[in-house]
Write a protein that holds these residues in place. Structure first.
Motif, PDB file in Angstrom:
ATOM      1  N   ARG A 172       0.839  -1.210   0.000  1.00 35.40           N
ATOM      2  CA  ARG A 172       0.000   0.000   0.000  1.00 35.40           C
ATOM      3  C   ARG A 172       0.869   1.253   0.000  1.00 35.40           C
ATOM      4  NH1 ARG A 172      -2.413  -1.340   5.055  1.00 35.40           N
ATOM      5  NH2 ARG A 172      -2.707   0.894   5.327  1.00 35.40           N
ATOM      6  N   GLY A 173       1.992   1.211   0.713  1.00 33.38           N
ATOM      7  CA  GLY A 173       2.903   2.352   0.742  1.00 33.38           C
ATOM      8  C   GLY A 173       3.504   2.652  -0.621  1.00 33.38           C
ATOM      9  N   VAL A 174       3.829   1.610  -1.357  1.00 38.46           N
ATOM     10  CA  VAL A 174       4.312   1.802  -2.728  1.00 38.46           C
ATOM     11  C   VAL A 174       3.237   2.529  -3.538  1.00 38.46           C
ATOM     12  CG1 VAL A 174       4.939   0.613  -4.880  1.00 38.46           C
ATOM     13  CG2 VAL A 174       5.938  -0.129  -2.705  1.00 38.46           C
ATOM     14  N   GLY A 175       1.995   2.126  -3.348  1.00 41.84           N
ATOM     15  CA  GLY A 175       0.896   2.792  -4.059  1.00 41.84           C
ATOM     16  C   GLY A 175       0.772   4.257  -3.709  1.00 41.84           C
ATOM     17  N   GLN A 176       0.935   4.603  -2.436  1.00 43.85           N
ATOM     18  CA  GLN A 176       0.833   6.009  -2.026  1.00 43.85           C
ATOM     19  C   GLN A 176       1.977   6.832  -2.594  1.00 43.85           C
ATOM     20  OE1 GLN A 176      -1.985   7.494  -0.102  1.00 43.85           O
ATOM     21  NE2 GLN A 176      -2.452   5.733  -1.386  1.00 43.85           N
ATOM     22  N   MET A 177       3.169   6.243  -2.635  1.00 45.35           N
ATOM     23  CA  MET A 177       4.314   6.940  -3.219  1.00 45.35           C
ATOM     24  C   MET A 177       4.072   7.188  -4.703  1.00 45.35           C
ATOM     25  SD  MET A 177       7.190   5.959  -5.292  1.00 45.35           S
ATOM     26  CE  MET A 177       7.352   4.220  -4.963  1.00 45.35           C
ATOM     27  N   LEU A 178       3.546   6.195  -5.407  1.00 45.50           N
ATOM     28  CA  LEU A 178       3.285   6.361  -6.840  1.00 45.50           C
ATOM     29  C   LEU A 178       2.177   7.378  -7.095  1.00 45.50           C
ATOM     30  CD1 LEU A 178       3.537   2.607  -7.845  1.00 45.50           C
ATOM     31  CD2 LEU A 178       5.190   4.420  -8.408  1.00 45.50           C
ATOM     32  N   ALA A 179       1.152   7.398  -6.250  1.00 40.04           N
ATOM     33  CA  ALA A 179       0.094   8.405  -6.382  1.00 40.04           C
ATOM     34  C   ALA A 179       0.662   9.795  -6.152  1.00 40.04           C
ATOM     35  CB  ALA A 179      -1.034   8.115  -5.394  1.00 40.04           C
ATOM     36  N   PHE A 180       1.549   9.920  -5.179  1.00 35.99           N
ATOM     37  CA  PHE A 180       2.217  11.197  -4.917  1.00 35.99           C
ATOM     38  C   PHE A 180       3.018  11.641  -6.150  1.00 35.99           C
ATOM     39  CE2 PHE A 180       6.329  13.096  -3.737  1.00 35.99           C
ATOM     40  CZ  PHE A 180       5.878  14.344  -3.326  1.00 35.99           C
ATOM     41  N   LEU A 181       3.793  10.729  -6.721  1.00 37.40           N
ATOM     42  CA  LEU A 181       4.591  11.079  -7.908  1.00 37.40           C
ATOM     43  C   LEU A 181       3.697  11.488  -9.069  1.00 37.40           C
ATOM     44  CD1 LEU A 181       7.356   8.315  -7.815  1.00 37.40           C
ATOM     45  CD2 LEU A 181       7.553  10.728  -7.124  1.00 37.40           C
ATOM     46  N   ALA A 182       2.589  10.786  -9.254  1.00 37.39           N
ATOM     47  CA  ALA A 182       1.667  11.135 -10.334  1.00 37.39           C
ATOM     48  C   ALA A 182       1.107  12.535 -10.130  1.00 37.39           C
ATOM     49  CB  ALA A 182       0.539  10.113 -10.419  1.00 37.39           C
ATOM     50  N   ALA A 183       0.760  12.883  -8.907  1.00 40.19           N
ATOM     51  CA  ALA A 183       0.257  14.236  -8.635  1.00 40.19           C
ATOM     52  C   ALA A 183       1.353  15.266  -8.880  1.00 40.19           C
ATOM     53  CB  ALA A 183      -0.265  14.324  -7.203  1.00 40.19           C
ATOM     54  N   CYS A 184       2.579  14.955  -8.472  1.00 38.62           N
ATOM     55  CA  CYS A 184       3.707  15.872  -8.684  1.00 38.62           C
ATOM     56  C   CYS A 184       3.948  16.147 -10.167  1.00 38.62           C
ATOM     57  CB  CYS A 184       4.993  15.299  -8.095  1.00 38.62           C
ATOM     58  SG  CYS A 184       5.091  15.352  -6.317  1.00 38.62           S
TER      59      CYS A 184
END
Length: 157
Positions: free
Chosen positions: A42-54
């Protein structure tokens, strides 16, 4: 006001291959043995969502300390990270820790609240366990300054 009732929520974990995801999960579990495999995934998913928003935001965004740890794990796999950025966003997303003026961008908590708003508005799933300083998971009132609230400051993304 944003209508989120009919929007499809994207699981950002689908942005990388299963092999890359498994490697990042294993790396994070090695570094933080208390993480379960499920929470690390799940943490990997949150990091990827953060990068996508960035990748699409025109304003600075800030990861939570835990999400930042996941980003660091991905950065250590420089070839995979570089290829991910090029294929997914068409450019490299730099990790540039530094000071952002609280007068201009708000403090850390405000900046991360805006980050969560951007992730949500981009259509990605938010797992509040990875954004603990916001304590928004227990919110039950309307117009509590979230992204749909008329009390929320305008987002200039």
């Amino acid at each position: 006001m944003t209508d989120t009732t009919n929007r499809r929520v994207i699981d950002a974990r689908s942005l990388i291959s299963d092999d890359t995801r498994a490697t990042l999960v294993a790396n994070m579990r090695d570094k933080f043995p208390q993480l379960t495999e499920e929470k690390a995934d799940r943490g990997v998913g949150q990091m990827l969502a953060f990068l996508a928003a960035c990748a699409y935001s025109k304003r600075p965004l800030s990861p939570s300390p835990l999400v930042d740890d996941f980003w660091h794990a991905f950065l250590l796999h420089t070839k995979a990270y570089r290829e991910f950025c090029a294929e997914t966003f068409g450019r490299f997303l730099d990790h540039q820790p530094g000071y952002l003026d609280p007068e201009e961008h708000g403090g850390g908590r405000a900046l991360r609240a805006g980050t969560v708003d951007c992730i949500t508005l981009a259509g990605y799933e938010i797992d509040m366990e990875f954004w603990p300083e916001l304590d928004l998971a227990h919110c039950s009132q309307c117009h509590a300054n979230c992204s749909d609230s008329p009390n929320h400051p305008a987002i200039h993304s």
